[in-house]
Design an enzyme around this catalytic site. Structure first.
Site, short mmCIF file in Angstrom:
data_model
loop_
_atom_site.label_atom_id
_atom_site.label_comp_id
_atom_site.label_asym_id
_atom_site.label_seq_id
_atom_site.Cartn_x
_atom_site.Cartn_y
_atom_site.Cartn_z
N ASP A 1 34.43 39.90 35.87
CA ASP A 1 35.67 39.13 35.82
C ASP A 1 35.33 37.73 36.32
O ASP A 1 35.11 37.51 37.51
CB ASP A 1 36.72 39.80 36.72
CG ASP A 1 38.00 38.98 36.88
OD1 ASP A 1 38.06 37.84 36.39
OD2 ASP A 1 38.94 39.49 37.52
N GLN B 1 37.91 33.42 38.24
CA GLN B 1 37.91 32.49 39.36
C GLN B 1 36.58 31.79 39.57
O GLN B 1 36.46 30.93 40.44
CB GLN B 1 38.29 33.24 40.65
CG GLN B 1 39.68 33.86 40.64
CD GLN B 1 40.79 32.82 40.66
OE1 GLN B 1 40.57 31.67 41.04
NE2 GLN B 1 41.98 33.22 40.27
N LYS C 1 42.88 28.49 34.00
CA LYS C 1 42.38 28.25 35.35
C LYS C 1 41.29 27.18 35.38
O LYS C 1 40.82 26.79 36.45
CB LYS C 1 41.85 29.55 35.95
CG LYS C 1 42.93 30.62 36.16
CD LYS C 1 42.35 31.87 36.79
CE LYS C 1 43.36 33.02 36.78
NZ LYS C 1 44.51 32.78 37.66
N HIS D 1 41.15 42.11 41.24
CA HIS D 1 42.47 41.79 40.71
C HIS D 1 42.98 43.01 39.95
O HIS D 1 42.20 43.81 39.43
CB HIS D 1 42.34 40.59 39.77
CG HIS D 1 43.62 40.01 39.29
ND1 HIS D 1 44.35 40.56 38.25
CD2 HIS D 1 44.31 38.89 39.68
CE1 HIS D 1 45.42 39.81 38.03
NE2 HIS D 1 45.42 38.80 38.88
N CYS E 1 48.29 39.96 43.14
CA CYS E 1 47.80 40.97 42.19
C CYS E 1 46.55 41.66 42.73
O CYS E 1 45.59 41.90 42.00
CB CYS E 1 47.51 40.35 40.82
SG CYS E 1 48.98 39.78 39.98
#
Length: 409
Positions: A198, A201, A224, A121, A364
């Site tokens: 990261d 997700q 999220k 991302h 993104c």
């Protein structure tokens, strides 16, 4: 999981959009919020709205207890070793930027390397670009396999003894790829590098254990994972955070201020300057309670089942290109696709007329779009409240979209 019981907790899902029942397939962008989270926010603002850490009155004490109680919930949720390792931020982007601005700029120099992947991302690309420019470090990319996955052999060939930082997303927001973070971390550490993850997700969809992963930093976003917008977390190993300087200065994060010098509070508060995101943290704590009641293993199994069903059904649509692994067990509940001769924005517009919400654009992830040889794609992303019936509606909508543009042209 009883899907109807799960859906009953989400008020927003019980509405019509453009005359059709809402089919929300955009949870990778932001998830919907259960009643429990909405009520937690409402209760805070109605009953004990106050600043934290500063006052001794009842409302201030209750707010502080709620805020710090949420920190402990996060610690347990990702299995951090110390409460001091949990820093509240505005989200994954802020968390990654904090590592780049505080740790990386202070520790990197010319000749050092930062290693990331093509699937990242933008929030896990641009901060490292800026660090490389300011320090003289080199930014390197781990190549992808044909299906968008990462080969550990390629990781070993890319990471070297000059590498100081490896930063990789645990789950791709475009391809749904689940990356082997534990193994990548081991390779990074063997070469003397730190590992940044990261987790935007991954955290909403699977069990995360930062001690098992052995990563040095881990970033996540509340919105999220059924929590409010504007709240996120940076996990960092205590020994690293203790040697890092804050990136925001002002109230709340100070110990003592003199005319010409100041000292900082201990962890984690030295990284939380100003009035913190109190309601957001409390809402995130309520979201964690909700997800734990459902069970992350149950959520992940449900999403794998949906992904497999969607891949089978969508592949039946003529002219369909689906990106990423074809094996649902290798990916999260994300299916990114294009229909031949139809722009993804047109796909999303026609689907919206049917009450179906999907995402269209570059997500993104422009370097990944370039790697895919696509300027943009459409994306359907699933969560615990989605059903196979909704995927059937998506496929029906895709067939209508194809027929519509065939008639037009």
């Amino acid at each position: 999981m009883n899907i109807q019981d799960i859906r009953s907790y989400f008020p927003i899902l019980h509405q019509e959009v453009n005359g059709n029942p809402l089919v929300y397939l955009d949870s990778a962008a932001t998830s919907q919020k259960p009643v429990k989270v909405i009520e937690a926010l409402d209760e805070y603002y109605r009953e004990y709205n106050s600043n934290v850490h500063r006052g001794v009155h009842t409302l201030g004490t209750r707010a502080t207890d709620g805020y710090e109680g949420a920190r402990e919930k996060v610690r347990k949720f990702i299995n951090a070793k110390h409460i001091q390792e949990i820093i509240f931020t505005r989200g994954t982007t802020t968390s990654l930027n904090t590592v780049a601005a505080s740790y990386a700029r202070a520790n990197l120099k010319e000749g050092d390397e930062i290693v990331i992947t093509y699937m990242e991302h933008h929030s896990n690309i641009i901060p490292w670009q800026q660090v490389a420019k300011s320090t003289g470090a080199t930014l390197k990319y781990i190549p992808l396999q044909e299906d968008g996955t990462i080969s550990l052999e390629d990781v070993r060939n890319t990471v070297s003894t000059n590498t100081k930082i490896v930063s990789v997303m645990q789950v791709s927001n475009v391809l749904g790829v689940i990356n082997p973070i534990k193994e990548i971390t081991k390779i990074a550490h063997e070469n003397g590098a730190i590992m940044v993850v990261d987790g935007a997700q991954s955290t909403p969809h699977m069990n995360v254990d930062v001690q098992d992963l052995d990563c040095d930093f881990f970033a996540l976003s509340g919105h999220k994972m059924c929590g409010p917008t504007g709240i996120g977390v940076l996990y960092g190993k205590k020994e690293l955070l203790e040697n890092m300087e804050p990136v925001e200065f002002g109230g709340e994060m100070i110990d003592f201020v003199d005319l010409y010098d100041s000292t900082w509070k201990e962890l984690p508060w030295k990284f939380e300057g100003g009035t913190p995101i109190i309601a957001g943290a409390i809402g995130l704590g309520a979201a964690i309670d909700f997800l734990e009641e459902i069970g992350l293993d149950n959520i992940q199994a449900h999403e794998h089942k949906l992904a497999a069903y969607a891949l089978n059904k969508m592949n039946e649509v003529e002219g369909m290109t689906i990106y990423g692994p074809k094996d649902a067990s290798k990916k999260a509940g994300v299916v990114t696709f294009n229909i031949a001769d139809v722009h993804p924005h047109d796909v999303a517009t026609v689907l919206d007329a049917e009450g179906i919400a999907v995402r269209a654009g570059h997500h993104c992830a422009q370097p990944l779009m370039k790697w895919l040889k696509a300027s943009a794609t459409a994306r359907a992303s699933f969560y615990l409240y989605n059903s196979e019936d909704e995927i059937d509606k998506l496929v029906e909508g895709l067939v209508k979209t194809k027929e519509y543009f065939s008639d037009v042209f």
